[in-house]
Structure formats: C-alpha cells, structure tokens
Design an enzyme around this catalytic site. Sequence first.
Site, PDB file in Angstrom:
ATOM      1  N   CYS A  86      -6.047  -3.760 -12.750  1.00 51.44           N
ATOM      2  CA  CYS A  86      -5.118  -2.634 -12.817  1.00 51.44           C
ATOM      3  C   CYS A  86      -4.797  -2.144 -11.407  1.00 51.44           C
ATOM      4  O   CYS A  86      -5.538  -2.410 -10.442  1.00 51.44           O
ATOM      5  CB  CYS A  86      -5.705  -1.499 -13.642  1.00 51.44           C
ATOM      6  SG  CYS A  86      -7.087  -0.633 -12.876  1.00 51.44           S
TER       7      CYS A  86
ATOM      8  N   SER B 225      -1.799  -5.826  -3.544  1.00 54.65           N
ATOM      9  CA  SER B 225      -0.488  -5.334  -3.074  1.00 54.65           C
ATOM     10  C   SER B 225       0.432  -6.418  -2.527  1.00 54.65           C
ATOM     11  O   SER B 225       1.442  -6.113  -1.880  1.00 54.65           O
ATOM     12  CB  SER B 225      -0.681  -4.240  -2.006  1.00 54.65           C
ATOM     13  OG  SER B 225      -1.374  -3.140  -2.556  1.00 54.65           O
TER      14      SER B 225
ATOM     15  N   ALA C  96      -5.124  -9.451  -8.045  1.00 51.34           N
ATOM     16  CA  ALA C  96      -5.726  -8.176  -7.657  1.00 51.34           C
ATOM     17  C   ALA C  96      -4.793  -6.998  -7.919  1.00 51.34           C
ATOM     18  O   ALA C  96      -3.649  -7.153  -8.352  1.00 51.34           O
ATOM     19  CB  ALA C  96      -6.129  -8.221  -6.188  1.00 51.34           C
ATOM     20  N   HIS C  97      -5.292  -5.806  -7.610  1.00 55.89           N
ATOM     21  CA  HIS C  97      -4.580  -4.572  -7.922  1.00 55.89           C
ATOM     22  C   HIS C  97      -3.266  -4.446  -7.156  1.00 55.89           C
ATOM     23  O   HIS C  97      -3.144  -4.822  -5.992  1.00 55.89           O
ATOM     24  CB  HIS C  97      -5.464  -3.356  -7.635  1.00 55.89           C
ATOM     25  CG  HIS C  97      -5.949  -3.261  -6.219  1.00 55.89           C
ATOM     26  ND1 HIS C  97      -5.504  -2.314  -5.335  1.00 55.89           N
ATOM     27  CD2 HIS C  97      -6.859  -4.000  -5.547  1.00 55.89           C
ATOM     28  CE1 HIS C  97      -6.119  -2.460  -4.175  1.00 55.89           C
ATOM     29  NE2 HIS C  97      -6.937  -3.486  -4.282  1.00 55.89           N
ATOM     30  N   ASN C  98      -2.253  -3.944  -7.849  1.00 53.69           N
ATOM     31  CA  ASN C  98      -0.930  -3.657  -7.302  1.00 53.69           C
ATOM     32  C   ASN C  98      -0.148  -4.891  -6.868  1.00 53.69           C
ATOM     33  O   ASN C  98       0.865  -4.790  -6.172  1.00 53.69           O
ATOM     34  CB  ASN C  98      -1.010  -2.666  -6.130  1.00 53.69           C
ATOM     35  CG  ASN C  98      -1.409  -1.275  -6.581  1.00 53.69           C
ATOM     36  OD1 ASN C  98      -2.583  -0.915  -6.522  1.00 53.69           O
ATOM     37  ND2 ASN C  98      -0.438  -0.503  -7.050  1.00 53.69           N
TER      38      ASN C  98
END
Length: 340
Positions: A220, A261, A241-243
């Site tokens: 998330c 990201s 991974a996140h974002n």
Amino acid sequence: MEFTIQQIADLLKGEVEGDNTVKVSTLAKIEEAQAGALAFLSNLKYEPYLYTTGASAVIVSDKLELKKPVSASLIRVADPYSSFSTLLAYYQQAVLASKVGVEEPCFMGAGSEIGEGHYRGAFSYIGNNCKIGQNVRIYPQAYIGDNCTIGDNTTIFAGAKLYANTVVGANCTLHAGVVLGSDGFGFAPQPDGTYKNVPQIGNVVLEDDVNIGANTTIDCATMGSTIIRKGTKIDNLVQVAHNVEVGQHTVIASQTGISGSTKIGNNCVIAGQVGIVGHISIADKTTIGAQSGVSKSVKESGTVIQGSPAFDYKQNLKAITVFRKLPEMQRVLDELKEKN
C-alpha cells in the site's frame, strides 16, 4: 463439452479444410493429441507432427503450404497461437463458470454486498462494507479486508489476501498467495541507531484486466495509492513497493523488485530478476533485460537496456564481449611490458 470443427472455426473466424462435422472435446499438444482432441501448429519446428498427429483437428496458419497429406481437419486462421489462446481462455472461463454458490463455512461482514453469479469458497472471509461485483469468484481461504471494492468477473484464488481499502477492477485475476496492501517498507532512522515505523495509510488500486501471479506482493502507499494500470500482467514472486505506479499493458516477469515511488510507463517489458531503484521514471515501451539493475530514469520511449547498472542493450553486449577477452588482453599487455 463437445463442439464441431465448424463451431470452433466460426468462433475463431477461420476456414475449415476437411470434414467440418468432426467433433472435439479436449485440447492437446500436437505431438501428444489423440482422436477427439484439437491441437495447433504455430512454431514450424513442430510441423512434422502435423502429418502424424492423432488429433481430430489442428489450427494452422492460413499461409501454411502442406508438404504431405494430413488426416486431421484443419482450421486455417491468421495467427494460430493467438487463436489457440482464445480457445484456452474460453475453456478456462467455462471451467470457472461451473463454480457458483456459497460453500460453508465462510464469512461476509456487515454492510458488504456481492453481485449475482458469484462463488465463495469455504473459509473465505469478506470484511465489512465491501462492494463486490457480479460473477466474482473467491476461492477457499481468501481474505478480503474491510472497505474493499472488487469489479465484475474477477477471480481471487485460494489464499490471496486483500488488505482493507484495496480496489480491484473488473476482469482481474489474483492467483494463490497474492498480497495486496501490506505495509510499505517505511522506517525512519533515529539518532540512537534504531528505526521508527512510518505508518502506511494509503491503499492499492488495480484497474481492469490486471493479472497478478502467485505469491506476488504489492504494498500500500504511504499516502495516496499504489496503482497498477489497466491490462498489466505481473508474474509470480514480484515485489512492488509503496506508491509505485505501473502503466497500462506492461508485463513484469518473476522475481523483479520495484522500489518505492517509481513510475513505470505503458507497454513496458520487464524481464526476470530486474531490480529498479526508487523515485525514478521508466518511459513508455521500455524493455529491460533479465537480471538488470536500473539505477536512473529512462527518459526515451522504446529504449532497450540490460546489465547492472543497466545501459543500452547493444552496447551492453559489446561490453560483455570485451569483458570475456580481458584475460587474453592482460596476457598480451604483460608481454608488451616485458619487451619494453
């Protein structure tokens, strides 16, 4: 299920050569097929089997010129591989459609809704306030947390886990062991050398027609959403991974890891065991070769890279060729030094 050759040809928009009333009830490899089976020939390496196969019918190219008589009926199409894939999809859908109803025990929380034609396997769990569409199939021991949204015709196989607030579009497939929405890897270093957990309060969004392979994990977002765009296909054992944002119709092979990201473009091809650092962008239609390490943004559409660190594919091949010659080059250099 049994179909005539003509029925299959009509489905594939092909032409029958031979007896169009022959019936088939199974799909098989051309080298193994027996009577009642339908096979296909795409790779001409397997053409000799066309003249010996026991299959009742074979899907072939409309441009194939026969070298010998063939006992099987032929279905001529523009692209045999794509046509056979279409049949496999129809067959799989028919098998999945046979799964309907609710097995006990299973659980669905307060305020949750699920559409018609669904299947809920034993020990599956649906949390509170979930919105689940029509013809969704949720296999045994799947977990769907609170406030999740799942579109029509999506299949969630055994043991998949959707954390709270996950959004999954229509016509998606989540294979066994998939985890959507687990915490991103966020820890703040402290003056005393310890790490403080950074709460991850975002979610994961999968758009329509996304396939996620077994045991793949998508974290998330810290805030906002980790997003997998429409039509993307992700293999087994991939870590997102996140974002991260992955564009439309991108394919990602096994054991790839994408750091936080990073933005992946549309129609990219990412081979196995690729590592991509965080906070970079990968342009549309980029191809990244297996075991590459990508440490900086790829800005030009259609770029092909390989290596660790990854750089232009052709230059990388030249560099590998030179690298292999280094021992001999060193020997020659030592000899020259001795002469001087």
